[in-house]
Design a protein around this motif. Structure first.
Motif, mmCIF file in Angstrom:
data_model
loop_
_atom_site.group_PDB
_atom_site.id
_atom_site.type_symbol
_atom_site.label_atom_id
_atom_site.label_comp_id
_atom_site.label_asym_id
_atom_site.label_seq_id
_atom_site.Cartn_x
_atom_site.Cartn_y
_atom_site.Cartn_z
ATOM 1 N N ASP A 165 39.489 36.855 50.835
ATOM 2 C CA ASP A 165 40.873 37.304 50.967
ATOM 3 C C ASP A 165 41.821 36.118 50.927
ATOM 4 O O ASP A 165 41.967 35.386 51.905
ATOM 5 C CB ASP A 165 41.031 38.074 52.287
ATOM 6 C CG ASP A 165 42.408 38.652 52.480
ATOM 7 O OD1 ASP A 165 43.226 38.605 51.540
ATOM 8 O OD2 ASP A 165 42.662 39.169 53.583
ATOM 9 N N GLU A 166 42.463 35.924 49.782
ATOM 10 C CA GLU A 166 43.430 34.827 49.623
ATOM 11 C C GLU A 166 44.637 34.993 50.553
ATOM 12 O O GLU A 166 45.290 34.019 50.909
ATOM 13 C CB GLU A 166 43.919 34.749 48.173
ATOM 14 C CG GLU A 166 42.845 34.406 47.168
ATOM 15 C CD GLU A 166 42.416 32.952 47.215
ATOM 16 O OE1 GLU A 166 43.200 32.111 47.694
ATOM 17 O OE2 GLU A 166 41.292 32.672 46.772
ATOM 18 N N ALA A 167 44.941 36.211 50.935
ATOM 19 C CA ALA A 167 46.107 36.496 51.783
ATOM 20 C C ALA A 167 45.707 36.623 53.254
ATOM 21 O O ALA A 167 46.379 37.302 54.024
ATOM 22 C CB ALA A 167 46.796 37.768 51.296
ATOM 23 N N TRP A 168 44.639 35.937 53.654
ATOM 24 C CA TRP A 168 44.177 36.092 55.029
ATOM 25 C C TRP A 168 45.218 35.709 56.078
ATOM 26 O O TRP A 168 45.271 36.358 57.131
ATOM 27 C CB TRP A 168 42.855 35.350 55.261
ATOM 28 C CG TRP A 168 42.953 33.859 55.247
ATOM 29 C CD1 TRP A 168 42.724 33.029 54.198
ATOM 30 C CD2 TRP A 168 43.317 33.024 56.351
ATOM 31 N NE1 TRP A 168 42.926 31.725 54.564
ATOM 32 C CE2 TRP A 168 43.285 31.690 55.888
ATOM 33 C CE3 TRP A 168 43.660 33.259 57.682
ATOM 34 C CZ2 TRP A 168 43.598 30.610 56.710
ATOM 35 C CZ3 TRP A 168 43.971 32.184 58.500
ATOM 36 C CH2 TRP A 168 43.934 30.873 58.010
ATOM 37 N N GLU A 183 48.418 36.289 56.160
ATOM 38 C CA GLU A 183 49.275 37.462 56.344
ATOM 39 C C GLU A 183 48.524 38.567 57.071
ATOM 40 O O GLU A 183 49.062 39.239 57.948
ATOM 41 C CB GLU A 183 49.793 37.972 54.989
ATOM 42 C CG GLU A 183 50.783 37.049 54.321
ATOM 43 C CD GLU A 183 50.129 35.928 53.513
ATOM 44 O OE1 GLU A 183 48.877 35.827 53.481
ATOM 45 O OE2 GLU A 183 50.874 35.146 52.920
ATOM 46 N N TRP A 184 47.254 38.764 56.707
ATOM 47 C CA TRP A 184 46.440 39.792 57.353
ATOM 48 C C TRP A 184 46.285 39.480 58.835
ATOM 49 O O TRP A 184 46.467 40.338 59.688
ATOM 50 C CB TRP A 184 45.062 39.876 56.672
ATOM 51 C CG TRP A 184 44.264 41.052 57.122
ATOM 52 C CD1 TRP A 184 44.166 42.259 56.502
ATOM 53 C CD2 TRP A 184 43.458 41.159 58.317
ATOM 54 N NE1 TRP A 184 43.353 43.103 57.229
ATOM 55 C CE2 TRP A 184 42.900 42.451 58.342
ATOM 56 C CE3 TRP A 184 43.161 40.288 59.353
ATOM 57 C CZ2 TRP A 184 42.068 42.884 59.366
ATOM 58 C CZ3 TRP A 184 42.332 40.724 60.380
ATOM 59 C CH2 TRP A 184 41.796 42.006 60.376
#
Length: 78
Positions: A41-44, A46-47
């Motif tokens: 998950d490149e957007a970790w 934000e998650w």
């Protein structure tokens, strides 16, 4: 003006955050496997931010600026 929630003396902020981060790590691993098919998950960040904000709010904690201003009051967690 809103009053920040004070953490009781017997509960250390570090332990609260450490516990929530461990829970977030486990939940994120499941998210990557089940929702992303095992893809990193490149957007970790934000998650994690969303997960942590929700977890803190569910426990009754609110993040407020030390000076008591309303900056960010429209955010999910202030």
């Amino acid at each position: 003006m809103e009053t920040p929630v004070n953490i009781p003396n017997h509960t250390q902020p570090r332990e609260i955050l450490l516990d929530l981060l461990r829970q977030a790590a486990a939940a994120h691993g499941i998210h990557e496997q089940e929702d992303l098919g095992g893809v990193y998950d490149e957007a970790w960040p934000e998650w994690y931010a969303t997960h942590m904000a929700r977890a803190l709010a569910e426990r009754g904690y609110r993040l407020v600026p030390a000076d008591g201003t309303r900056e960010g009051a429209d955010d999910e967690l202030v």
